[in-house]
Design a protein around this motif. Sequence first.
Motif, PDB file in Angstrom:
ATOM      1  N   UNK A 187       0.857  -1.183   0.000  1.00  0.00           N
ATOM      2  CA  UNK A 187       0.000   0.000   0.000  1.00  0.00           C
ATOM      3  C   UNK A 187       0.886   1.224   0.000  1.00  0.00           C
ATOM      4  N   UNK A 188       0.284   2.375   0.146  1.00  0.00           N
ATOM      5  CA  UNK A 188       1.061   3.612   0.101  1.00  0.00           C
ATOM      6  C   UNK A 188       2.124   3.677   1.191  1.00  0.00           C
ATOM      7  N   UNK A 189       1.789   3.234   2.401  1.00  0.00           N
ATOM      8  CA  UNK A 189       2.733   3.288   3.517  1.00  0.00           C
ATOM      9  C   UNK A 189       3.058   1.914   4.083  1.00  0.00           C
ATOM     10  N   UNK A 190       2.769   0.856   3.342  1.00  0.00           N
ATOM     11  CA  UNK A 190       3.001  -0.486   3.861  1.00  0.00           C
ATOM     12  C   UNK A 190       3.778  -1.318   2.853  1.00  0.00           C
TER      13      UNK A 190
END
Length: 106
Positions: free
Chosen positions: A90-93
């Motif tokens: 994801x965007x931050x994962x």
Amino acid sequence: MEPRSYALPLYSLVDKAKVDPRSPQLQELAERLGGYLAASLGINSLHARVEFADKEPMLILHGVEAAALPRLFALADVQRTQLHEYNRDGEDQFTLRPLAVKPEGD
């Protein structure tokens, strides 16, 4: 096989005492390390950056060709560290999957 992304602990490549993980120059260090690995060891990547996994800085090498994998495994072996496959979730994962390197030896 298409290029993939891999991760190594940053401190397996540089002295922890000489790196400030809060420094805005950390990404520049990653780019320079990526250039060094390409020029010195033939481990070419499209882009290198640092991301943190559980507060541990990891050097992420994006777009590593299959031909460079034996050299990347050898680097991890010589540095007695673990090589990971890196996947963005994801965007931050992201997910790090350990690959078949035994840092402690047999």
